[in-house]
Write a protein that holds these residues in place. Structure first.
Motif, PDB file in Angstrom:
ATOM      1  N   GLU A 150       0.826  -1.208   0.000  1.00 35.26           N
ATOM      2  CA  GLU A 150       0.000   0.000   0.000  1.00 35.26           C
ATOM      3  C   GLU A 150       0.863   1.263   0.000  1.00 35.26           C
ATOM      4  O   GLU A 150       0.553   2.241  -0.676  1.00 35.26           O
ATOM      5  CB  GLU A 150      -0.931   0.009   1.211  1.00 35.26           C
TER       6      GLU A 150
ATOM      7  N   GLN B 156       1.165   4.244  -2.866  1.00 37.26           N
ATOM      8  CA  GLN B 156       0.992   5.672  -2.626  1.00 37.26           C
ATOM      9  C   GLN B 156       2.143   6.474  -3.228  1.00 37.26           C
ATOM     10  O   GLN B 156       1.936   7.529  -3.838  1.00 37.26           O
ATOM     11  CB  GLN B 156       0.910   5.930  -1.118  1.00 37.26           C
TER      12      GLN B 156
ATOM     13  N   LYS C 230       2.029   9.250  -6.309  1.00 42.58           N
ATOM     14  CA  LYS C 230       2.523  10.623  -6.126  1.00 42.58           C
ATOM     15  C   LYS C 230       3.603  10.956  -7.149  1.00 42.58           C
ATOM     16  O   LYS C 230       3.592  12.048  -7.733  1.00 42.58           O
ATOM     17  CB  LYS C 230       3.068  10.803  -4.707  1.00 42.58           C
TER      18      LYS C 230
END
Length: 235
Positions: free
Chosen positions: A201, A205, A209
């Protein structure tokens, strides 16, 4: 997008981290536009070229604990590997130097690019952790390297010399400049660093980004009424 990864072959967290990153990439919409490049990092450059003890015996000696405690240390990370779909024989892994294997990874990158290098990296990790193979054995290294498409003669030349030693040293020096004191260590798009075998996870992320940073959306104002398009102009 490019992901640079510093890791060692005899590093359990590096293999767990590899699987977790792969899980994140599998769910990443732009995975086909991601290039992964592996970099060298020797955790124990003073390890012997020929096996004289198992990794478990080395752990017991290094940390001054009994064999049972060393086995428990290995079992904890093996259990995490099982959660990532891997069955390890880490108990019988041997303690050897990984320098020659790292030099072959540089050869694979130069000869076949990131895809061939990635295939060799997986073969080396699988051999060490799943099959408890001796990844310092030249004959085994030759077999693994040729199994992913490298030329046997070229592999023999590298194994019989110190070729790519400077590349290995350069990787280690670059890791130090980044402030990495352990592995795995990831650098995404030369902008974001991730240390350790983080959950999928978190990798996801950072991927999102980094992609958003390098592919910014154009902020649009107005309702778009006074425009012309394929169907004509709004009048």
């Amino acid at each position: 997008m490019r992901i640079d990864i510093w890791s060692d072959i005899a590093c359990p967290w590096c293999y767990v981290g590899k699987r977790r990153l792969e899980s994140a990439l599998a769910a990443f919409p732009h995975r086909d536009e991601v290039e992964v490049v592996w970099h060298s990092f020797e955790l124990m450059p003073d390890a012997p070229e020929q096996p004289v003890e198992t990794a478990q015996e080395m752990l017991a000696r290094k940390f001054g604990v009994g064999r049972e405690q060393a086995a428990e240390m290995q079992q904890r990370v093996s259990a995490l590997a099982a959660e990532e779909g891997m069955t390890w024989d880490h108990e019988h892994s041997v303690h050897v130097r990984t320098r020659a294997a790292h030099r072959l990874l540089h050869l694979a990158l130069e000869e076949g690019g990131p895809a061939q290098q990635g295939a060799l990296k997986e073969a080396l990790l699988d051999t060490y952790f799943v099959q408890a193979g001796n990844v310092a054995d030249p004959a085994l290294l030759l077999r693994l390297a040729t199994s992913v498409g490298l030329d046997a003669q070229r592999v023999g030349e590298v194994l019989g010399s110190q070729e790519y030693d400077d590349a290995v040293a350069a990787d280690v020096a670059q890791a130090a400049r980044y402030g990495a004191t352990g592995v795995p260590f990831y650098v995404i798009d030369e902008k974001y660093g991730v240390s350790g075998a983080q959950p999928a996870e978190l990798f996801g992320q950072v991927l999102d980004k980094a992609w958003a940073d390098s592919h910014p959306l154009v902020e649009t104002f107005g309702g778009g009424a006074d425009v012309c398009g394929p169907d004509g102009c709004a009048i």
